[in-house]
Design a protein around this motif. Structure first.
Motif, mmCIF file in Angstrom:
data_model
loop_
_atom_site.group_PDB
_atom_site.id
_atom_site.type_symbol
_atom_site.label_atom_id
_atom_site.label_comp_id
_atom_site.label_asym_id
_atom_site.label_seq_id
_atom_site.Cartn_x
_atom_site.Cartn_y
_atom_site.Cartn_z
ATOM 1 N N GLN A 3 0.846 -1.186 0.000
ATOM 2 C CA GLN A 3 0.000 0.000 0.000
ATOM 3 C C GLN A 3 0.882 1.237 0.000
ATOM 4 O O GLN A 3 1.819 1.352 0.784
ATOM 5 N N VAL A 5 0.779 5.400 0.330
ATOM 6 C CA VAL A 5 0.002 6.539 0.806
ATOM 7 C C VAL A 5 0.682 7.818 0.332
ATOM 8 O O VAL A 5 1.898 7.968 0.442
ATOM 9 N N LEU A 30 -2.557 3.708 9.148
ATOM 10 C CA LEU A 30 -2.671 2.938 7.909
ATOM 11 C C LEU A 30 -1.526 1.950 7.731
ATOM 12 O O LEU A 30 -1.693 0.938 7.044
ATOM 13 N N ASP A 84 -2.367 4.586 -3.338
ATOM 14 C CA ASP A 84 -3.622 3.858 -3.134
ATOM 15 C C ASP A 84 -4.558 4.683 -2.264
ATOM 16 O O ASP A 84 -5.766 4.683 -2.448
ATOM 17 N N THR A 85 -3.962 5.373 -1.286
ATOM 18 C CA THR A 85 -4.717 6.217 -0.360
ATOM 19 C C THR A 85 -4.055 7.587 -0.306
ATOM 20 O O THR A 85 -2.834 7.686 -0.233
ATOM 21 N N VAL A 87 -3.921 10.941 1.954
ATOM 22 C CA VAL A 87 -4.231 11.520 3.267
ATOM 23 C C VAL A 87 -3.893 13.002 3.175
ATOM 24 O O VAL A 87 -2.751 13.368 2.903
ATOM 25 N N LYS A 129 -9.154 4.546 -5.680
ATOM 26 C CA LYS A 129 -8.330 5.103 -4.603
ATOM 27 C C LYS A 129 -9.224 5.585 -3.472
ATOM 28 O O LYS A 129 -10.423 5.781 -3.658
ATOM 29 N N ARG A 130 -8.623 5.774 -2.322
ATOM 30 C CA ARG A 130 -9.349 6.282 -1.161
ATOM 31 C C ARG A 130 -8.692 7.578 -0.703
ATOM 32 O O ARG A 130 -7.471 7.721 -0.775
ATOM 33 N N ALA A 131 -9.496 8.522 -0.235
ATOM 34 C CA ALA A 131 -8.977 9.767 0.339
ATOM 35 C C ALA A 131 -9.478 9.883 1.771
ATOM 36 O O ALA A 131 -10.654 9.633 2.049
ATOM 37 N N ILE A 132 -8.568 10.240 2.657
ATOM 38 C CA ILE A 132 -8.903 10.525 4.053
ATOM 39 C C ILE A 132 -8.424 11.942 4.327
ATOM 40 O O ILE A 132 -7.241 12.243 4.183
ATOM 41 N N ILE A 162 -11.941 9.855 -7.385
ATOM 42 C CA ILE A 162 -11.798 9.299 -6.038
ATOM 43 C C ILE A 162 -13.100 9.549 -5.282
ATOM 44 O O ILE A 162 -13.360 10.656 -4.818
ATOM 45 N N ASP A 164 -14.278 7.348 -2.771
ATOM 46 C CA ASP A 164 -14.191 6.793 -1.417
ATOM 47 C C ASP A 164 -13.477 7.834 -0.557
ATOM 48 O O ASP A 164 -12.253 7.823 -0.436
#
Length: 193
Positions: A3, A5, A30, A84-85, A87, A129-132, A162, A164
């Protein structure tokens, strides 16, 4: 599975920044194999007429000056594609995102690279992809009528594909910092690695 980030901070403050602290906690939670770091406290350039002209010149037709103008933007897009993510740590300045984060958005929202146009309208190209997004605000309550940042950031993320998107909000810190941090920490604890 590895993964990656992309960790972005946009607070102008290094010391005592709540959004920086929260984004660091999220990245740690993560447990990524690789972290790409982008700190926007060192300002990114604003868009100029020359940059826009270079961007809309077909890649094969760009001269050396145009390629140089787009080099940083190309790098930012590659960082985004590799992750992948994503932040993002952001404070709320005057009810919206800092200018540094807006400059990043301007440099990564590029037709043909992060989104495309079709008969049905724009389509994001960064799906899966994911965003936080860790948000800190002194007085603006997350989701309130004066929250102009969360809807904008959710829309921009969706615009590039994106969808998610999760928020960790330490909002209205000036009213009750302890409660705001408790809510944010609970949200971080609930994040799936």
């Amino acid at each position: 599975m590895t993964q990656t980030v992309l960790h972005i901070d946009s607070s102008a403050r290094y010391q005592g920044s709540t959004s920086r602290s929260l984004s660091a906690q999220i990245v740690e939670r993560l447990g990524a194999d690789e972290v790409i770091r982008r700190d926007l406290a060192s300002p990114l350039p604003q868009l100029t007429e020359n940059w826009i002209n270079a961007n809309f010149t077909p890649a094969d037709d760009r001269d050396a000056v145009q390629r140089d103008l787009l080099a940083l933007s190309d790098q930012l897009v590659e960082e985004l594609k590799a992750a992948d993510t994503i932040v993002i740590g952001t404070p709320v300045y005057n009810f919206a995102v800092p200018a540094s984060l807006k400059a990043w958005i301007d440099l990564i929202a590029r037709v043909g690279l992060t989104f495309s146009y079709s008969e049905a309208g724009p389509k994001g190209l960064l799906e899966g992809k994911r965003a936080i997004i860790a948000v800190a605000s002194g007085g603006t309550q997350f989701g309130s009528d004066i929250d102009f940042f969360s809807g904008y950031l959710r829309h921009i993320m969706g615009f590039v594909g994106i969808t998610d998107v999760h928020f960790v909000a330490a909002d209205a810190l000036m009213a009750d910092a302890d409660a705001a941090m408790a809510r944010a920490n609970t949200a971080i604890d609930a994040l799936a690695a």
